[in-house]
Design a protein around this motif. Structure first.
Motif, mmCIF file in Angstrom:
data_model
loop_
_atom_site.group_PDB
_atom_site.id
_atom_site.type_symbol
_atom_site.label_atom_id
_atom_site.label_comp_id
_atom_site.label_asym_id
_atom_site.label_seq_id
_atom_site.Cartn_x
_atom_site.Cartn_y
_atom_site.Cartn_z
ATOM 1 N N GLU A 68 0.831 -1.211 0.000
ATOM 2 C CA GLU A 68 0.000 0.000 0.000
ATOM 3 C C GLU A 68 0.860 1.254 0.000
ATOM 4 N N GLY A 69 1.859 1.240 -0.829
ATOM 5 C CA GLY A 69 2.707 2.419 -1.004
ATOM 6 C C GLY A 69 3.856 2.522 -0.025
ATOM 7 N N LEU A 70 3.848 1.683 1.014
ATOM 8 C CA LEU A 70 4.925 1.742 1.995
ATOM 9 C C LEU A 70 6.001 0.709 1.667
ATOM 10 N N ILE A 71 7.252 1.084 1.830
ATOM 11 C CA ILE A 71 8.337 0.129 1.626
ATOM 12 C C ILE A 71 8.188 -1.015 2.631
ATOM 13 N N GLY A 72 8.256 -2.237 2.128
ATOM 14 C CA GLY A 72 7.977 -3.392 2.983
ATOM 15 C C GLY A 72 9.154 -3.842 3.834
ATOM 16 N N THR A 73 10.368 -3.446 3.436
ATOM 17 C CA THR A 73 11.555 -3.915 4.145
ATOM 18 C C THR A 73 11.694 -3.217 5.488
ATOM 19 N N GLU A 74 11.826 -4.006 6.551
ATOM 20 C CA GLU A 74 12.007 -3.491 7.907
ATOM 21 C C GLU A 74 11.004 -2.395 8.241
ATOM 22 N N ASN A 75 9.757 -2.655 7.945
ATOM 23 C CA ASN A 75 8.741 -1.643 8.190
ATOM 24 C C ASN A 75 7.527 -2.302 8.838
ATOM 25 N N ASP A 76 7.400 -2.133 10.173
ATOM 26 C CA ASP A 76 6.337 -2.786 10.916
ATOM 27 C C ASP A 76 4.952 -2.360 10.468
ATOM 28 N N VAL A 77 4.812 -1.067 10.150
ATOM 29 C CA VAL A 77 3.496 -0.556 9.754
ATOM 30 C C VAL A 77 3.026 -1.277 8.493
ATOM 31 N N ALA A 78 3.948 -1.442 7.540
ATOM 32 C CA ALA A 78 3.599 -2.130 6.297
ATOM 33 C C ALA A 78 3.371 -3.614 6.558
ATOM 34 N N GLN A 79 4.240 -4.236 7.333
ATOM 35 C CA GLN A 79 4.159 -5.686 7.542
ATOM 36 C C GLN A 79 2.934 -6.115 8.351
ATOM 37 N N LYS A 80 2.397 -5.193 9.169
ATOM 38 C CA LYS A 80 1.183 -5.530 9.938
ATOM 39 C C LYS A 80 -0.022 -5.747 9.029
ATOM 40 N N LYS A 81 0.087 -5.276 7.802
ATOM 41 C CA LYS A 81 -1.020 -5.438 6.866
ATOM 42 C C LYS A 81 -1.001 -6.818 6.210
ATOM 43 N N VAL A 82 0.107 -7.537 6.442
ATOM 44 C CA VAL A 82 0.285 -8.806 5.739
ATOM 45 C C VAL A 82 0.452 -9.940 6.736
ATOM 46 N N TYR A 83 -0.210 -11.060 6.466
ATOM 47 C CA TYR A 83 0.049 -12.240 7.268
ATOM 48 C C TYR A 83 0.449 -13.366 6.333
ATOM 49 N N MET A 84 1.470 -14.091 6.714
ATOM 50 C CA MET A 84 1.850 -15.224 5.887
ATOM 51 C C MET A 84 1.778 -16.530 6.661
ATOM 52 N N MET A 85 1.038 -17.451 6.075
ATOM 53 C CA MET A 85 1.025 -18.807 6.600
ATOM 54 C C MET A 85 2.130 -19.541 5.864
ATOM 55 N N SER A 86 3.194 -19.853 6.588
ATOM 56 C CA SER A 86 4.329 -20.447 5.886
ATOM 57 C C SER A 86 4.287 -21.954 5.978
ATOM 58 N N GLU A 87 5.063 -22.562 5.116
ATOM 59 C CA GLU A 87 5.132 -24.012 5.074
ATOM 60 C C GLU A 87 5.751 -24.530 6.373
ATOM 61 N N LYS A 88 6.739 -23.782 6.870
ATOM 62 C CA LYS A 88 7.412 -24.186 8.106
ATOM 63 C C LYS A 88 6.579 -23.751 9.306
ATOM 64 N N ASN A 89 6.718 -24.492 10.385
ATOM 65 C CA ASN A 89 6.032 -24.114 11.609
ATOM 66 C C ASN A 89 6.963 -23.283 12.474
ATOM 67 N N LEU A 90 6.610 -22.008 12.657
ATOM 68 C CA LEU A 90 7.514 -21.106 13.367
ATOM 69 C C LEU A 90 7.051 -20.811 14.790
ATOM 70 N N TYR A 91 6.048 -21.544 15.242
ATOM 71 C CA TYR A 91 5.532 -21.264 16.574
ATOM 72 C C TYR A 91 6.251 -22.107 17.632
ATOM 73 N N PRO A 92 6.344 -21.571 18.865
ATOM 74 C CA PRO A 92 7.006 -22.321 19.940
ATOM 75 C C PRO A 92 6.310 -23.671 20.144
ATOM 76 N N LYS A 93 7.094 -24.716 20.128
ATOM 77 C CA LYS A 93 6.518 -26.059 20.114
ATOM 78 C C LYS A 93 5.817 -26.449 21.414
ATOM 79 N N SER A 94 6.166 -25.756 22.519
ATOM 80 C CA SER A 94 5.582 -26.145 23.799
ATOM 81 C C SER A 94 4.268 -25.416 24.078
ATOM 82 N N MET A 95 3.910 -24.479 23.214
ATOM 83 C CA MET A 95 2.654 -23.755 23.420
ATOM 84 C C MET A 95 1.470 -24.588 22.953
ATOM 85 N N THR A 96 0.298 -24.309 23.514
ATOM 86 C CA THR A 96 -0.915 -24.944 22.996
ATOM 87 C C THR A 96 -1.471 -24.055 21.888
ATOM 88 N N CYS A 97 -2.366 -24.640 21.093
ATOM 89 C CA CYS A 97 -2.976 -23.887 19.995
ATOM 90 C C CYS A 97 -3.641 -22.618 20.531
#
Lengths: 122, 284
Positions: B63-92
């Motif tokens: 949305e016009g904002l540079i995406g690199t190292e930019n929290d405001v821009a990145q908050k607009k995007v969510y990525m479901m990645s192939e890898k699981n990046l969540y702490p393994k000991s947490m519950t869903c």
């Protein structure tokens, strides 16, 4: 109604024709409500824009009308309108195919006529 | 400027060119398919958009904002990645609660509802989830975050047919409810084709096709009949694949067809997307 991906007809056409079939067979009555764009797209696993495009065809032809905030309905007189439309394309869609298949099987036109009469009786 | 813009992005891993001057535009409120074989560059592209990788060259704007190292821009995007990046000991459930801190529009109620529909146990620890349920867990988050852009990297990995069907239907429902941009990266083209509005096919780090799904589907057709008839019919046509079975033949042909000139006995069906895709992305 079935959406067939292998079909040469685009999906939005298949949606429109499926609704038409529903109206012709009485599944969707005149003045009755038809499924919403969301219901159609979820049910057939298609993009809502595609479903909308199919429905828009029917809206343009006056088959379906929209009531703002309520939903979409079958216009009065749609059945006879659709019958007339389908009759016009009956030769293209059915007779040509029938004759092609009959020729393949070396069935004569007299034999076909006999079968058609039998079909009407059964 | 609206949407996500990828401008001339290149990325090398050692001497492997993963992306070669890729330029793309993802418009708001559309469902995109990013298709390519394994290693084509799909994940690299998504990782660059979401700032998990830095491009060697080029820029990404959200949305016009540079995406690199930019929290405001990145908050607009969510990525479901192939890898699981969540702490393994947490519950869903714990992860869902944490997600709400990062994505304020995360809908806990909806997440709980669809978890139940999928049969995902909320009190299960991440480490105990099977491959299929690990995907489901990530799908639940992706469908609940309510960011304007949601990226799905191989979302149906390990899902059985029932769960895949459920996912596609939920995605459409969600999208009809409140539009967002969904980018689905996959190699299972047949399965998603009806859902997609726009298709991008990537091969060896380059974009081969960037077109609406409808025009892609109408760009060719399949014709079958006797070998003799087919051979005569496809003369001087652009044929991307043929299959012969005894005296019968099927050909995938590009271009439009004039139905009035189809000889008797030939059967015309729609473009076989899977075959088209395989042919297009095959290594020569």
């Amino acid at each position: 109604m079935q959406i067939n991906f292998e079909d040469e007809r685009p999906i939005f056409i298949q949606i429109a024709e499926g609704i038409e079939d529903g109206i012709l067979t009485g599944g969707f009555a005149e003045n009755g409500q038809i499924p919403s764009i969301t219901e159609l797209s979820v049910n057939y696993k298609i993009n809502p824009a595609t479903a909308l495009k199919g429905i828009s065809l029917l809206v343009d032809e006056g088959i379906i009308f929209k009531k703002r905030g309520v939903g979409m309905f079958v216009a009065p007189g749609s059945v006879s309108k659709l019958r007339a439309k389908r009759k016009r394309s009956f030769f293209e869609h059915y007779i040509k195919k029938l004759v092609a298949e009959a020729k393949k099987l070396e069935i004569t036109s007299e034999e076909i006529l006999g079968m058609i009469e039998r079909g009407y009786k059964e | 400027m609206n949407g996500i813009e990828v401008n001339n992005v290149s990325k090398n891993f050692g001497d492997t060119l993963a992306l070669n001057q890729v330029s793309l535009n993802f418009e708001p409120n559309k469902i995109y398919g990013l298709l390519g074989r394994n290693g084509a560059g799909k994940s690299t592209l998504l990782n660059i958009i979401t700032n998990r990788l830095f491009p060697d060259d080029g820029t990404v704007t959200i949305e016009g904002l540079i995406g690199t190292e930019n929290d405001v821009a990145q908050k607009k995007v969510y990525m479901m990645s192939e890898k699981n990046l969540y702490p393994k000991s947490m519950t869903c459930q714990e992860v869902f609660k944490w997600s709400k801190l990062f994505y304020p529009n995360f809908d806990l109620e909806y997440a709980t509802k669809i978890s139940n529909q999928f049969g995902l146990g909320l009190h299960k620890k991440i480490r105990t989830l099977s491959t299929g349920f690990s995907s489901i867990f990530k799908i639940v988050i992706a469908l609940s975050v309510n960011t304007p852009y949601v990226l799905f990297d191989e979302p149906v990995l390990g899902l059985d047919a029932n769960h895949r069907e459920m996912f596609y239907k939920m995605l459409i429902e969600k999208y009809s409810d409140a539009s967002f941009t969904a980018i689905i990266s996959t190699h299972l083209i047949e399965e998603v084709a009806t859902i997609l509005e726009h298709v991008m096919i990537i091969k060896n780090g380059e974009i081969l096709i960037n077109d609406s799904c409808e025009s892609l589907l109408s760009s060719g057709y399949t014709v079958s009949g006797t070998a003799q008839q087919i051979d005569a019919f496809i003369l001087e046509k652009v044929v991307i694949a043929t299959d012969t079975l005894g005296g019968l033949k099927t050909a995938t042909v590009m271009g439009n067809i004039d139905k009035d000139i189809v000889p008797l006995g030939l059967e015309i069906t729609g473009l076989d997307l899977q075959r088209f895709f395989i042919k297009l992305t095959n290594e020569e």
